[in-house]
Write an enzyme that holds these catalytic residues in place. Sequence first.
Site, short mmCIF file in Angstrom:
data_model
loop_
_atom_site.label_atom_id
_atom_site.label_comp_id
_atom_site.label_asym_id
_atom_site.label_seq_id
_atom_site.Cartn_x
_atom_site.Cartn_y
_atom_site.Cartn_z
N VAL A 295 -4.09 6.30 -2.48
CA VAL A 295 -5.54 6.13 -2.43
C VAL A 295 -6.11 7.01 -1.33
O VAL A 295 -5.62 7.00 -0.20
CB VAL A 295 -5.92 4.65 -2.16
CG1 VAL A 295 -7.44 4.50 -2.04
CG2 VAL A 295 -5.38 3.74 -3.25
N ALA B 38 -6.34 7.80 4.03
CA ALA B 38 -5.60 7.65 2.77
C ALA B 38 -4.43 6.70 3.01
O ALA B 38 -4.13 6.36 4.16
CB ALA B 38 -5.09 9.00 2.30
N LYS B 39 -3.82 6.26 1.97
CA LYS B 39 -2.62 5.42 2.11
C LYS B 39 -1.88 5.44 0.79
O LYS B 39 -2.49 5.63 -0.27
CB LYS B 39 -3.01 3.98 2.44
CG LYS B 39 -1.90 3.17 3.08
CD LYS B 39 -1.83 3.39 4.58
CE LYS B 39 -0.71 2.62 5.22
NZ LYS B 39 -0.75 2.74 6.68
N GLY B 40 -0.58 5.22 0.86
CA GLY B 40 0.22 5.17 -0.36
C GLY B 40 1.15 3.98 -0.34
O GLY B 40 1.39 3.39 0.71
N ASP C 217 5.37 4.58 6.94
CA ASP C 217 4.75 3.27 7.20
C ASP C 217 5.87 2.24 7.00
O ASP C 217 7.05 2.59 7.10
CB ASP C 217 3.56 3.06 6.26
CG ASP C 217 2.71 1.85 6.65
OD1 ASP C 217 2.11 1.87 7.73
OD2 ASP C 217 2.68 0.87 5.90
#
Length: 429
Positions: free
Chosen positions: A73, A118-120, A159
């Site tokens: 995202v 953003a992040k996944g 992460d």
Amino acid sequence: MSELPQHALPSYLDPNALGPWGVYLEQVDRVSPYLGKLSKWVETLKRPKRALIVDIPIQLDNGNIAHFEGYRVQHNTSRGPGKGGVRFHQDVTLSEVMALSAWMSVKSAAVNLPFGGAKGGVRIDPHNYSLAELERITRRYTSEIGAIIGPNKDIPAPDVNTNAQTMAWMMDTYSMNEGATTTGVVTGKPVSLGGSLGRVEATGRGVFVVGCEAARDAGIPIEGARIAIQGFGNVGGTAARLFYDAGAKVIAVQDHTGCVHNANGLDVLTLTKHVEETGGVAGWPEAEALDPNQFWTLETEILIPAALESQINEHNANLVKARIVVEGANGPTTPEADDILTSNGTLIVPDVIANAGGVTVSYFEWVQDFSSFYWTETEINHRLESMMRTAYAAISATAQKHKVSLRTAAFIVACTRILEARQVRGLYP
Ligand code: NAD
């Protein structure tokens, strides 16, 4: 057919959402009144720019095929490429990744890094898979999101349950697909692959730096200050050592194995050795064991939650006697606890600034990869400290100006920067 209102949210953005995305939306609503004319753009913060859901099929070691769901995202890229980690966890959802990506937008802007957020995530419990299977999952995930990531588009990082090795696989896969070695596509890489010195300690060092700034503002000398820390891993362990070296008394440490306490201060160096050897603080002979619930009630100058989210909540917030809470973890204080602590006079240094040291050194890594010129660890630590102090000063000044908490101030500073960029760029077409 009835018309949707002009600002109707897409179906996946339920405005009454619970969970992390709901918390984030509430935080934006709290900040809107302080955004002046920029509030006309606030809707931009309430929906991610881009959200990609991918299927990740791999062959397992036993020959069977398994499918995993993955996300990337990009919440906002107004100020620069997206930036944020990739989480491997069985409970990851699109909604959670959206919230984490939004908090990355806020964190990057709060520290004034030229990044968006953003992040996944991949829905998987990585502990159930072999290293070879994890490599295949990582590589397929990277290929599937490859169209939207890149050094100028979106730069993933480690992460929960991902690490430098994961980043090396991501960097290699992206480079193979591009036909060119592209170190700057991810940060948190091994140093041998363009990673940055000082990255491992960066988040804990940032916690220490802003903790010292907050203590100074509160008139608390670091020398002799009593500190309690939950979490003795990368963030908590580094922060503990830096406070210890600066003459503070780390009087209690809690981790997943237990809690150790000594009112006269713990020897952080021998505790670190014990944790390295045994995997946790429990059983350390040089301090008394403490009931983990008692941990929150200790009289301290500084309390550092550096483990999990929602650790300070409506059940224990009233017991907290710390003068300052420095949020090393992401989201360790629930909104209810936040209100209780604030009304009890506790100063909270929020996660979006307190643990921003990691993304700041990720930024340095990205810059070094672009220039193929690498800095010394001393240079990195010096620049990190300077950026963290500057960021804290801007947020502290905003808090005083508007008479709001540091959390609201951090959001005001960050959202103002994001929306100023949005406004000056204008809308396309
Ligand atoms: P880590 O895995 O190195 O350490 C986690 C620590 O938390 C360990 O000491 C573990 O024992 C403890 N812990 C786990 N469950 C616990 C429980 N139930 N009760 C008490 N302690 C418990 O992780 P980390 O990298 O130090 O990350 C800690 C927090 O900081 C997370 O919220 C993470 O998202 C956040 N954070 C980390 C970074 C980074 O660069 N590492 C950056 C920003 C934010």
